[in-house]
Design a protein around this motif. Structure first.
Motif, PDB file in Angstrom:
ATOM      1  N   HIS A  25       0.948  -1.276   0.001  1.00  0.00           N
ATOM      2  CA  HIS A  25       0.046  -0.544   0.496  1.00  0.00           C
ATOM      3  C   HIS A  25       1.341   1.276  -0.249  1.00  0.00           C
ATOM      4  CE1 HIS A  25      -4.248  -1.481  -0.338  1.00  0.00           C
ATOM      5  NE2 HIS A  25      -3.924  -2.374   0.483  1.00  0.00           N
ATOM      6  N   GLY A  51      -9.272  -2.065  -7.995  1.00  0.00           N
ATOM      7  CA  GLY A  51      -8.265  -2.993  -7.532  1.00  0.00           C
ATOM      8  C   GLY A  51      -8.360  -4.414  -7.769  1.00  0.00           C
ATOM      9  N   GLN A 104       1.486   1.354  -3.598  1.00  0.00           N
ATOM     10  CA  GLN A 104      -0.080   2.030  -3.979  1.00  0.00           C
ATOM     11  C   GLN A 104       0.120   3.777  -4.111  1.00  0.00           C
ATOM     12  OE1 GLN A 104      -0.662   0.548  -6.657  1.00  0.00           O
ATOM     13  NE2 GLN A 104      -2.295  -0.569  -6.499  1.00  0.00           N
ATOM     14  N   TYR A 157      -2.783   3.529  -9.696  1.00  0.00           N
ATOM     15  CA  TYR A 157      -3.761   2.375  -8.505  1.00  0.00           C
ATOM     16  C   TYR A 157      -4.464   1.276  -8.793  1.00  0.00           C
ATOM     17  CZ  TYR A 157      -5.905   0.505  -4.711  1.00  0.00           C
ATOM     18  OH  TYR A 157      -6.739  -0.223  -3.442  1.00  0.00           O
ATOM     19  N   ARG A 189       3.281   5.799  -5.838  1.00  0.00           N
ATOM     20  CA  ARG A 189       2.763   5.773  -7.503  1.00  0.00           C
ATOM     21  C   ARG A 189       1.346   6.112  -7.429  1.00  0.00           C
ATOM     22  NH1 ARG A 189       2.684   1.854 -11.370  1.00  0.00           N
ATOM     23  NH2 ARG A 189       3.409  -0.157 -10.055  1.00  0.00           N
ATOM     24  N   THR A 190       0.677   6.869  -7.240  1.00  0.00           N
ATOM     25  CA  THR A 190      -0.770   7.453  -7.039  1.00  0.00           C
ATOM     26  C   THR A 190      -0.505   8.936  -6.918  1.00  0.00           C
ATOM     27  OG1 THR A 190      -2.350   5.616  -6.065  1.00  0.00           O
ATOM     28  CG2 THR A 190      -3.274   7.911  -6.048  1.00  0.00           C
ATOM     29  N   GLY A 249      -0.737  -0.228 -11.047  1.00  0.00           N
ATOM     30  CA  GLY A 249      -0.100  -0.604  -9.930  1.00  0.00           C
ATOM     31  C   GLY A 249      -0.343  -2.491  -9.562  1.00  0.00           C
ATOM     32  N   SER A 250      -2.548  -2.082  -8.955  1.00  0.00           N
ATOM     33  CA  SER A 250      -2.724  -4.049  -8.940  1.00  0.00           C
ATOM     34  C   SER A 250      -2.647  -4.984  -9.765  1.00  0.00           C
ATOM     35  CB  SER A 250      -4.171  -3.541  -8.810  1.00  0.00           C
ATOM     36  OG  SER A 250      -4.670  -2.600  -7.660  1.00  0.00           O
ATOM     37  N   ALA A 265      -1.415  -8.592  -4.701  1.00  0.00           N
ATOM     38  CA  ALA A 265      -2.666  -7.730  -4.507  1.00  0.00           C
ATOM     39  C   ALA A 265      -2.958  -9.222  -4.516  1.00  0.00           C
ATOM     40  CB  ALA A 265      -2.725  -7.140  -6.008  1.00  0.00           C
TER      41      ALA A 265
END
Length: 189
Positions: free
Chosen positions: A66, A160, A69, A95, A72-73, A98-99, A106
Motif C-alpha cells: 500500500h 484494484g 500504491q 493505482y 504511485r498514485t 499498480g494493482s 494484491a
C-alpha cells in the motif's frame, strides 16, 4: 555499526520475500513460521525480532504494497497539470496499474486470509484514502461530498482487486479503462 544495519536490512528483506512466497503458495492460514524460516534461511529468532511473528510479516507485506500504491498514485496525480478531477483520475489509473503490476501480492490480500488485526488495519487505511481523496478532489465537508468520496474510494479498492484477478494484461487494460470511464461518470454526475 553500518554493517549491522546492512545485515538487518538484508535479513528483513529475506524474511519478507520468503513470507510472500510462502503466503502465495499456501495462504496465510496454512503457512507456518517453520515454512518461512526454511525458505528464507534466517533463524526463527530473527523472524520474531524483526516482525514479531507471522502476523507481523503479513502486515509488513501489506504496508509495503500500500505504501507503493500511495506513492504511485500521488506521483501520477501531481504529474497532471489539470483539474482536481483529472488529477484524481490520473491517480486512479496509476493505482489500478499498480494493482496489475503487483498482482501477485494484491491477490494475496484478496483472500481475506490474514491475521485478525488485518481487518482493522484495512479499515484505517480506507479512511486515510478517503481523507486524501477528499483533499485531492477539493471537495467540501457536505454529506453529498462525503458520500461521493466514500463511494469512489470503495469503487477504486474493489476495482484494484478486480484488476489483480484478471487473467491477462489485455483483460486488465480493458478493466482499467472501463473503471476510469465509470469513475469519470460518477465525478461528472
Amino acid at each position: 555499526m553500518t554493517r549491522q544495519w546492512g545485515r538487518s536490512s538484508v535479513t528483513r528483506e529475506a524474511l519478507l520475500t520468503a513470507a510472500r512466497d510462502v503466503f502465495l503458495a499456501r495462504g496465510y492460514g496454512e503457512a507456518t513460521v517453520a515454512d518461512i524460516v526454511e525458505r528464507s534461511g534466517i533463524s526463527v529468532g530473527s523472524l520474531y525480532h524483526h516482525y514479531g511473528g507471522k502476523p507481523g510479516l503479513y502486515l509488513a507485506l501489506w504496508e509495503d504494497f500500500h505504501r507503493g500504491q500511495e506513492e504511485r498514485t500521488v506521483r501520477a496525480a501531481k504529474a497532471v497539470d489539470a483539474s482536481s478531477k483529472e488529477r484524481f483520475l490520473a491517480g486512479a489509473r496509476a493505482y489500478l496499474e499498480g494493482s496489475w503490476e503487483r498482482r501477485d501480492v494484491a491477490r494475496l490480500f484478496l483472500e481475506n486470509d490474514g491475521p485478525a488485526e488485518f481487518s482493522t488495519l484495512r479499515r484505517r487505511r480506507g479512511w486515510t484514502w478517503i481523507r486524501g481523496n477528499t483533499k485531492l478532489l477539493g471537495l467540501d465537508d457536505s454529506r453529498r461530498s462525503h458520500v461521493l468520496v466514500v463511494m469512489l474510494t470503495t469503487v477504486m479498492g474493489e476495482a484494484g482487486r478486480e484488476v489483480a484477478a484478471c487473467e491477462s494484461e489485455q483483460d486488465a487494460t480493458e478493466t482499467i479503462d472501463e473503471v476510469i470511464s465509470l469513475v469519470r461518470g460518477m465525478l461528472d454526475g
